[in-house]
Scaffold this motif. Structure first.
Motif, mmCIF file in Angstrom:
data_model
loop_
_atom_site.group_PDB
_atom_site.id
_atom_site.type_symbol
_atom_site.label_atom_id
_atom_site.label_comp_id
_atom_site.label_asym_id
_atom_site.label_seq_id
_atom_site.Cartn_x
_atom_site.Cartn_y
_atom_site.Cartn_z
ATOM 1 N N ILE A 44 0.866 -1.186 0.000
ATOM 2 C CA ILE A 44 0.000 0.000 0.000
ATOM 3 C C ILE A 44 0.900 1.233 0.000
ATOM 4 O O ILE A 44 1.821 1.333 0.813
ATOM 5 C CB ILE A 44 -0.929 -0.016 1.225
ATOM 6 N N SER A 45 0.644 2.177 -0.891
ATOM 7 C CA SER A 45 1.537 3.335 -1.012
ATOM 8 C C SER A 45 1.250 4.372 0.066
ATOM 9 O O SER A 45 0.109 4.495 0.544
ATOM 10 C CB SER A 45 1.395 3.981 -2.396
ATOM 11 N N GLU A 81 1.260 7.483 -0.434
ATOM 12 C CA GLU A 81 0.399 8.482 -1.071
ATOM 13 C C GLU A 81 -1.082 8.112 -0.908
ATOM 14 O O GLU A 81 -1.917 8.962 -0.576
ATOM 15 C CB GLU A 81 0.751 8.571 -2.564
ATOM 16 N N SER A 82 -1.407 6.830 -1.090
ATOM 17 C CA SER A 82 -2.814 6.420 -0.976
ATOM 18 C C SER A 82 -3.302 6.491 0.471
ATOM 19 O O SER A 82 -4.453 6.840 0.730
ATOM 20 C CB SER A 82 -3.019 5.015 -1.554
ATOM 21 N N VAL A 83 -2.418 6.178 1.436
ATOM 22 C CA VAL A 83 -2.784 6.281 2.855
ATOM 23 C C VAL A 83 -3.035 7.749 3.211
ATOM 24 O O VAL A 83 -4.000 8.085 3.911
ATOM 25 C CB VAL A 83 -1.698 5.674 3.774
ATOM 26 N N THR A 84 -2.172 8.623 2.712
ATOM 27 C CA THR A 84 -2.300 10.066 2.972
ATOM 28 C C THR A 84 -3.623 10.599 2.428
ATOM 29 O O THR A 84 -4.361 11.335 3.105
ATOM 30 C CB THR A 84 -1.121 10.827 2.342
ATOM 31 N N LYS A 85 -3.930 10.197 1.203
ATOM 32 C CA LYS A 85 -5.164 10.651 0.544
ATOM 33 C C LYS A 85 -6.397 10.156 1.306
ATOM 34 O O LYS A 85 -7.355 10.891 1.530
ATOM 35 C CB LYS A 85 -5.168 10.124 -0.896
ATOM 36 N N LEU A 86 -6.342 8.901 1.726
ATOM 37 C CA LEU A 86 -7.448 8.303 2.487
ATOM 38 C C LEU A 86 -7.659 9.047 3.798
ATOM 39 O O LEU A 86 -8.779 9.435 4.146
ATOM 40 C CB LEU A 86 -7.132 6.830 2.749
ATOM 41 N N GLN A 124 -9.317 12.583 3.655
ATOM 42 C CA GLN A 124 -10.672 12.747 3.113
ATOM 43 C C GLN A 124 -11.537 13.550 4.071
ATOM 44 O O GLN A 124 -11.296 13.530 5.281
ATOM 45 C CB GLN A 124 -11.341 11.371 2.969
ATOM 46 N N TYR A 128 0.442 3.541 7.735
ATOM 47 C CA TYR A 128 1.125 2.998 6.541
ATOM 48 C C TYR A 128 1.998 1.792 6.922
ATOM 49 O O TYR A 128 1.961 0.756 6.261
ATOM 50 C CB TYR A 128 1.967 4.120 5.915
ATOM 51 N N THR A 135 -9.560 5.130 9.078
ATOM 52 C CA THR A 135 -8.467 4.855 8.136
ATOM 53 C C THR A 135 -7.928 3.442 8.344
ATOM 54 O O THR A 135 -7.671 2.714 7.376
ATOM 55 C CB THR A 135 -7.339 5.898 8.294
ATOM 56 N N LEU A 169 -7.844 0.368 5.542
ATOM 57 C CA LEU A 169 -6.536 -0.210 5.187
ATOM 58 C C LEU A 169 -6.396 -1.662 5.615
ATOM 59 O O LEU A 169 -5.706 -2.446 4.963
ATOM 60 C CB LEU A 169 -5.408 0.601 5.844
#
Length: 312
Positions: free
Chosen positions: A2-3, A5-10, A13, A203, A245, A249
């Motif tokens: 899992i990147s 960037e995707s954790v940050t974006k999630l 929100q 992450y 989150t 994840l």
């Protein structure tokens, strides 16, 4: 993988959208309106050589925490029976050691694990760093899970603890997983960390192999005498965001609403359950800090229409 960037974006929100996504994921993997009750017993208190700035059990800080050696087996069995009577299906045992000891004390912990597992309850232990052979002995005794929290991000970790490293934590987690024991691993919010630290923690947790089966989300319980004794309580919505989150994840994990719950209203906790939390610790104390008791939780469950989760 899992990147970041995707954790940050999630994580960033809008909160209501994040909670909606988390609840949608939750319903795919878990029973709705059920929450597991766990009980945490402090089987050995205080005099820990570590310098964790949040912990009243550190020997380095002038706290008024009660100190005592490893409890007798019979006393722990009585506590587990009492917990089961109140609906707890998981009994967790915490011992303030830097490393799990060898010899008679470790043998006694093994007996405790066997006794709890023999009652048909999940048995969980947390007692510091483990060696591979110790993890295998615990697995053989019937241990369900071993708790070893990462606490925070790797970069913020040295601000909290200097007596061990992040790598030490990850090593024990690896030994636990390799022994076939479930990994219980989460963190603490409200220690002065940033959103970036919280994102980094999530992450790291989400990329553990395998992912933790159990993820406790703790809010700092500031205890007088510790370096963090004067920190203000974290905004409950930060806890909701962490829970949501974590749920997205790690969809299969049990997300545990842990320390600091005594400062959350029923509405705060309801929002956490909506965000995917499906376990609480229900007992008068969480190791050394305050916690809602059985009766309070029973009243809350009735208001929310929540049922205690049975073991499958």
């Amino acid at each position: 993988m899992i990147s970041l960037e995707s954790v940050t974006k999630l994580y960033h929100q809008p909160l209501l959208s994040l909670v909606f996504e988390a609840q949608s994921v939750h319903r795919q993997y878990h029973q709705t309106d059920t929450v597991q009750l766990c009980t945490l017993s402090n089987i050995k208190s205080g005099r820990c050589p570590e310098d964790c700035k949040y912990c009243p059990q550190s020997a380095r800080y002038p706290t008024e925490v009660e100190t005592y050696p490893l409890l007798p087996l019979d006393e722990v069995i009585d506590q587990a029976r009492e917990a089961k009577k109140h609906g707890a299906t998981r009994f967790c045992m915490g011992a303030a050691w830097r490393n799990a000891p060898d010899g008679e004390e470790f043998d006694r912990v093994i007996q405790m694990v066997e006794a709890v597992a023999g009652m048909g309850m999940e048995a969980c232990v947390t007692m510091g760093m483990l060696r591979p052979e110790q993890a295998h002995r615990l697995a053989k005794a019937g241990l369900t899970a071993y708790n070893h929290n990462l606490d925070t991000s790797e970069s913020f970790y040295p601000e909290i603890i200097t007596t061990r490293t992040y790598r030490d934590r990850l090593e024990t987690i690896q030994y636990v997983a390799e022994a076939g024991i479930q990994v219980c691993c989460g963190g603490i919010v409200g220690m002065g960390e940033t959103d970036r630290d919280r994102i980094d923690l999530l992450y790291t947790l989400a990329n553990l192999t395998p992912q933790p089966e159990s993820v406790p989300i703790n809010a700092l319980s500031a205890v007088k005498g510790t370096p963090f004794g004067d920190l203000e309580a974290i905004d409950p919505l930060v806890i909701v965001r962490m829970v949501a989150t974590a749920r997205v994840l790690m969809p299969k994990a049990i997300v545990r609403l842990s320390a600091g719950r005594d400062r959350l209203s029923t509405s705060d906790q309801a929002l956490c359950f909506l965000a995917g939390a499906n376990s609480i610790f229900s007992s008068e104390k969480l190791l050394t800090t305050a916690n809602p008791d059985w009766q309070e939780d029973s009243i809350m469950f009735e208001k929310l229409g929540v049922k205690p989760k049975d073991l499958v």
